[in-house]
Write a protein that holds these residues in place. Structure first.
Motif, mmCIF file in Angstrom:
data_model
loop_
_atom_site.group_PDB
_atom_site.id
_atom_site.type_symbol
_atom_site.label_atom_id
_atom_site.label_comp_id
_atom_site.label_asym_id
_atom_site.label_seq_id
_atom_site.Cartn_x
_atom_site.Cartn_y
_atom_site.Cartn_z
ATOM 1 N N LYS A 1 3.309 -4.387 -2.271
ATOM 2 C CA LYS A 1 2.369 -3.623 -1.451
ATOM 3 C C LYS A 1 0.964 -3.656 -2.047
ATOM 4 O O LYS A 1 -0.024 -3.842 -1.333
ATOM 5 C CB LYS A 1 2.822 -2.160 -1.316
ATOM 6 C CG LYS A 1 3.990 -1.951 -0.390
ATOM 7 C CD LYS A 1 4.321 -0.466 -0.332
ATOM 8 C CE LYS A 1 5.421 -0.159 0.646
ATOM 9 N NZ LYS A 1 5.655 1.298 0.747
ATOM 10 N N ARG B 1 0.072 7.535 12.175
ATOM 11 C CA ARG B 1 1.179 8.321 11.611
ATOM 12 C C ARG B 1 1.024 8.489 10.114
ATOM 13 O O ARG B 1 1.832 7.975 9.341
ATOM 14 C CB ARG B 1 2.509 7.642 11.906
ATOM 15 C CG ARG B 1 2.869 7.569 13.349
ATOM 16 C CD ARG B 1 4.252 7.014 13.527
ATOM 17 N NE ARG B 1 4.413 5.779 12.745
ATOM 18 C CZ ARG B 1 5.473 5.014 12.802
ATOM 19 N NH1 ARG B 1 6.466 5.325 13.554
ATOM 20 N NH2 ARG B 1 5.545 3.921 12.086
ATOM 21 N N PRO B 2 0.020 9.217 9.673
ATOM 22 C CA PRO B 2 -0.119 9.411 8.226
ATOM 23 C C PRO B 2 1.035 10.254 7.693
ATOM 24 O O PRO B 2 1.552 11.110 8.375
ATOM 25 C CB PRO B 2 -1.454 10.121 8.074
ATOM 26 C CG PRO B 2 -1.680 10.779 9.386
ATOM 27 C CD PRO B 2 -0.984 9.927 10.424
ATOM 28 N N LYS B 3 1.402 9.985 6.460
ATOM 29 C CA LYS B 3 2.510 10.732 5.848
ATOM 30 C C LYS B 3 1.980 11.784 4.937
ATOM 31 O O LYS B 3 0.980 11.805 4.406
ATOM 32 C CB LYS B 3 3.444 9.787 5.098
ATOM 33 C CG LYS B 3 4.194 8.916 6.061
ATOM 34 C CD LYS B 3 5.248 8.137 5.321
ATOM 35 C CE LYS B 3 6.038 7.309 6.333
ATOM 36 N NZ LYS B 3 7.130 6.648 5.777
ATOM 37 N N ASP C 1 -2.921 6.078 -0.995
ATOM 38 C CA ASP C 1 -2.967 6.235 0.454
ATOM 39 C C ASP C 1 -2.784 4.893 1.163
ATOM 40 O O ASP C 1 -2.078 4.798 2.165
ATOM 41 C CB ASP C 1 -4.290 6.871 0.899
ATOM 42 C CG ASP C 1 -4.374 8.347 0.530
ATOM 43 O OD1 ASP C 1 -3.330 8.957 0.216
ATOM 44 O OD2 ASP C 1 -5.506 8.884 0.554
ATOM 45 N N LYS C 2 -3.413 3.852 0.638
ATOM 46 C CA LYS C 2 -3.326 2.525 1.252
ATOM 47 C C LYS C 2 -1.903 1.974 1.230
ATOM 48 O O LYS C 2 -1.508 1.241 2.136
ATOM 49 C CB LYS C 2 -4.261 1.540 0.546
ATOM 50 C CG LYS C 2 -5.721 1.793 0.824
ATOM 51 C CD LYS C 2 -6.589 0.805 0.064
ATOM 52 C CE LYS C 2 -8.061 1.074 0.327
ATOM 53 N NZ LYS C 2 -8.925 0.121 -0.396
ATOM 54 N N ASP D 1 0.831 3.983 0.873
ATOM 55 C CA ASP D 1 1.745 5.052 1.255
ATOM 56 C C ASP D 1 2.704 5.396 0.107
ATOM 57 O O ASP D 1 3.921 5.306 0.231
ATOM 58 C CB ASP D 1 2.532 4.652 2.515
ATOM 59 C CG ASP D 1 3.268 5.824 3.125
ATOM 60 O OD1 ASP D 1 2.806 6.972 2.966
ATOM 61 O OD2 ASP D 1 4.308 5.596 3.762
ATOM 62 N N TYR D 2 2.097 5.776 -1.023
ATOM 63 C CA TYR D 2 2.844 6.048 -2.242
ATOM 64 C C TYR D 2 2.262 7.300 -2.901
ATOM 65 O O TYR D 2 1.058 7.548 -2.823
ATOM 66 C CB TYR D 2 2.713 4.842 -3.189
ATOM 67 C CG TYR D 2 3.682 4.808 -4.340
ATOM 68 C CD1 TYR D 2 5.000 4.424 -4.150
ATOM 69 C CD2 TYR D 2 3.265 5.117 -5.625
ATOM 70 C CE1 TYR D 2 5.890 4.366 -5.211
ATOM 71 C CE2 TYR D 2 4.147 5.060 -6.699
ATOM 72 C CZ TYR D 2 5.453 4.688 -6.484
ATOM 73 O OH TYR D 2 6.331 4.622 -7.542
ATOM 74 N N ASP D 3 3.084 8.071 -3.543
ATOM 75 C CA ASP D 3 2.641 9.291 -4.202
ATOM 76 C C ASP D 3 1.669 8.954 -5.337
ATOM 77 O O ASP D 3 2.006 8.177 -6.230
ATOM 78 C CB ASP D 3 3.848 10.048 -4.752
ATOM 79 C CG ASP D 3 3.441 11.312 -5.481
ATOM 80 O OD1 ASP D 3 2.977 12.253 -4.815
ATOM 81 O OD2 ASP D 3 3.567 11.323 -6.729
ATOM 82 N N ARG E 1 -0.347 -2.791 10.935
ATOM 83 C CA ARG E 1 0.099 -1.859 9.891
ATOM 84 C C ARG E 1 -0.962 -0.802 9.603
ATOM 85 O O ARG E 1 -0.654 0.377 9.466
ATOM 86 C CB ARG E 1 0.413 -2.613 8.600
ATOM 87 C CG ARG E 1 1.694 -3.393 8.635
ATOM 88 C CD ARG E 1 1.885 -4.134 7.337
ATOM 89 N NE ARG E 1 3.118 -4.899 7.343
ATOM 90 C CZ ARG E 1 3.408 -5.821 6.445
ATOM 91 N NH1 ARG E 1 2.563 -6.090 5.469
ATOM 92 N NH2 ARG E 1 4.548 -6.469 6.504
ATOM 93 N N LYS F 1 -0.543 3.245 10.236
ATOM 94 C CA LYS F 1 -0.716 4.204 9.137
ATOM 95 C C LYS F 1 -1.747 5.261 9.498
ATOM 96 O O LYS F 1 -1.620 6.408 9.109
ATOM 97 C CB LYS F 1 -1.122 3.478 7.859
ATOM 98 C CG LYS F 1 0.024 2.740 7.217
ATOM 99 C CD LYS F 1 -0.416 2.021 5.977
ATOM 100 C CE LYS F 1 0.751 1.232 5.393
ATOM 101 N NZ LYS F 1 0.370 0.456 4.211
#
Length: 121
Positions: A46, A119-121, A20-21, A23-25, A112, A116
């Motif tokens: 990252k 706009r969470p993904k 989550d931190k 922004d990766y699966d 950043r 995040k």
């Protein structure tokens, strides 16, 4: 990559929290940690930023990297001190101080984080 797992656990994060931190699966991050997927330099960058380590942390010394490879890895990230030592930064005709550079880096990190959250993904 075992060093990612070691660092994540040392910092007290679950794999989902780290994912989550950055922004990766999280399932792909699990595969990276288990050595099934080779992480990109962008991904390592990252993770390094989240845990405030240099990207070179993820590379074992015994990997016998060439001088060119070592230099490339070192150039991937610059701390504010590196910026100040390597570049003559000017803003409005005045030299940027270390304190100003640190402030800008902190500001960008906070921005950043806020984006995040919005706009969470």
């Amino acid at each position: 990559m075992r060093k990612i797992r070691e660092l994540r656990k040392e910092k007290g994060d679950t794999i989902k929290e780290l994912a989550d931190k950055i922004d990766y699966d999280f399932s792909n991050l699990s595969k990276v940690e288990r050595g099934l997927i080779t992480p990109s330099l962008k991904l390592l960058s990252k993770i390094a930023a989240v845990y405030d380590v240099k990207i070179s942390y993820f590379f074992d010394q015994e990997e016998n990297l060439s001088t060119t490879e070592k230099r490339f890895i070192e150039d991937l990230e610059l701390s504010s001190a590196d910026l100040m030592n390597n570049y003559n930064l000017l803003l409005d005709g005045e030299h940027v101080t270390n304190q100003e550079a640190e402030f800008v880096i902190t500001l960008i990190r906070k921005l950043r984080e806020t984006i995040k959250k919005i706009r969470p993904k």
